[in-house]
Write a protein that holds these residues in place. Structure first.
Motif, PDB file in Angstrom:
ATOM      1  N   TRP A  75     -19.962  33.137  19.126  1.00  0.00           N
ATOM      2  CA  TRP A  75     -18.997  33.784  18.818  1.00  0.00           C
ATOM      3  C   TRP A  75     -19.189  33.863  17.402  1.00  0.00           C
ATOM      4  O   TRP A  75     -19.710  32.614  16.507  1.00  0.00           O
ATOM      5  N   SER A  76     -19.105  35.138  16.636  1.00  0.00           N
ATOM      6  CA  SER A  76     -19.399  35.266  15.101  1.00  0.00           C
ATOM      7  C   SER A  76     -17.961  35.046  14.508  1.00  0.00           C
ATOM      8  O   SER A  76     -16.727  34.862  15.198  1.00  0.00           O
ATOM      9  N   TRP A 143     -24.257  24.176   2.887  1.00  0.00           N
ATOM     10  CA  TRP A 143     -22.759  24.162   3.542  1.00  0.00           C
ATOM     11  C   TRP A 143     -21.931  25.436   3.521  1.00  0.00           C
ATOM     12  O   TRP A 143     -21.394  25.605   4.533  1.00  0.00           O
ATOM     13  N   LYS A 144     -22.010  25.801   2.297  1.00  0.00           N
ATOM     14  CA  LYS A 144     -21.179  27.201   2.204  1.00  0.00           C
ATOM     15  C   LYS A 144     -21.484  28.436   3.064  1.00  0.00           C
ATOM     16  O   LYS A 144     -20.695  28.938   3.593  1.00  0.00           O
ATOM     17  N   GLU A 148     -19.450  29.742   6.554  1.00  0.00           N
ATOM     18  CA  GLU A 148     -19.126  31.281   6.646  1.00  0.00           C
ATOM     19  C   GLU A 148     -19.318  31.520   8.087  1.00  0.00           C
ATOM     20  O   GLU A 148     -18.793  32.704   8.793  1.00  0.00           O
ATOM     21  N   LYS A 149     -20.187  30.914   8.852  1.00  0.00           N
ATOM     22  CA  LYS A 149     -20.598  31.357  10.226  1.00  0.00           C
ATOM     23  C   LYS A 149     -19.761  30.809  11.063  1.00  0.00           C
ATOM     24  O   LYS A 149     -19.486  31.369  12.219  1.00  0.00           O
ATOM     25  N   THR A 155     -10.869  25.195   5.551  1.00  0.00           N
ATOM     26  CA  THR A 155     -11.654  24.955   4.400  1.00  0.00           C
ATOM     27  C   THR A 155     -12.912  24.072   4.656  1.00  0.00           C
ATOM     28  O   THR A 155     -13.187  23.840   5.528  1.00  0.00           O
ATOM     29  N   LEU A 156     -13.810  24.431   3.538  1.00  0.00           N
ATOM     30  CA  LEU A 156     -15.006  23.901   3.842  1.00  0.00           C
ATOM     31  C   LEU A 156     -15.095  22.403   3.685  1.00  0.00           C
ATOM     32  O   LEU A 156     -15.769  21.892   4.463  1.00  0.00           O
TER      33      LEU A 156
END
Length: 312
Positions: A75-76, A143-144, A148-149, A155-156
């Motif tokens: 899944w995107s 990691w950022k 995003e993927k 949260t990160l």
């Protein structure tokens, strides 16, 4: 009767025609790049609610290829956001039939939709997701960029921590095989409980039990001690008074009270029930009857004579 049947046939024919029309529009509105149809535009063309259009869609007559996204990594980020938004906007509690409608909207098998929504909503790292993240890290992604993927943790920082918790658990030692307790083992535990148990402190009991059963885990021994202690230990007045005070503090939170008395929730409830029985029995007696009963006990009067004197 004939009029009613004619009306039913007319409604059925209209619905068949609407279903065919919706299916045709879905075929035309299919976006190959997005992998799904523009159902909002179909609803506008039909001048019908979106959910009703999804119900009318007939996959057996459609040329739209259904997608299979079995893993969360298939899944995107945009598709996950679309899935969550659609479910939360249209359903309060999603049934199996409603998941099928979600599948039609996303053009994904409904079981895959349910899986992805569960992971997205409750934020957990699955084995395939853990493997994909590890591969991204090995490929040099930051990691950022990885977050995003798969923006499924809000949260990160949460995403990062969840990954490393999964890494620790994946490297943990396998659990030891379960060894069934025999009758002889249970008898030995009973002897140890009766010999070493002290209310509020079972450290010595645990030490002696570990010596007696060196091949068993500490958790297994603790569990057997808790089960056995509830069966063999009598309920004293001190136990009842202690639980009564704890109920005043914590209410009927038996798990908490069981922990406080170094026992189980079941034993805490049993002690409370005994306390209530004692209270009810005491309240049923008058002051004069209690004075007479105490005098009979002090003087060694038998039960039959005491009952006659009290009048019970």
């Amino acid at each position: 009767m004939e009029q009613a049947l004619a009306a039913d046939n007319a409604r059925l024919q209209k619905r068949i025609e609407q279903s065919a029309r919706v299916t045709q529009l879905a075929d035309r509105a299919y976006d190959e790049q997005r992998g799904r149809c523009d159902w909002e535009s179909i609803a506008r063309d039909m001048d019908m609610p979106l959910i009703e259009c999804l119900r009318l869609f007939d996959a057996s007559l459609s040329t739209v290829p259904m997608r299979s996204l079995h893993n969360i990594t298939d899944w995107s980020a945009d598709e996950l956001l679309t899935l969550k938004s659609f479910v939360t906007d249209h359903f309060s509690a999603v049934t199996v039939n409603e998941w099928r409608l979600v599948g039609v909207y996303m053009n994904v098998e409904h079981n895959d939709c349910s899986m992805a929504y569960s992971i997205y909503t409750f934020s957990r790292i699955t084995p395939d997701l853990y493997k994909a993240i590890t591969q991204h890290r090995n490929d040099g992604l930051k990691w950022k960029d990885i977050f995003e993927k798969y923006p499924i943790f809000g949260t990160l920082k949460l995403f990062y921590n969840a990954y490393y918790r999964s890494k620790e658990s994946s490297g943990s030692k396998p659990k030891a095989p379960h060894i069934k307790w025999s009758d002889a083992d249970t008898c030995k535990i009973k002897e140890l409980v009766q010999t070493y148990y002290k209310p509020g402190n079972r450290r010595e009991l645990l030490i002696q039990a570990q010596k007696a059963f060196p091949n068993r885990s500490k958790g297994s021994i603790r569990g057997r001690i808790g089960q056995t202690k509830d069966k063999v230990m009598v309920i004293t007045n001190d136990d009842m008074d202690c639980v009564n005070k704890l109920v005043d503090v914590y209410g009927k939170d038996w798990e908490r009270i069981g922990h406080e008395i170094d026992g189980t929730a079941r034993r805490a409830q049993r002690i409370w029930s005994r306390h209530q029985e004692r209270q009810n029995a005491t309240l049923a007696w008058t002051d004069d009857e209690l004075d007479t009963l105490r005098k009979c006990i002090r003087d060694g009067v038998g039960m039959a004579e005491a009952s006659r004197l009290i009048g019970t």
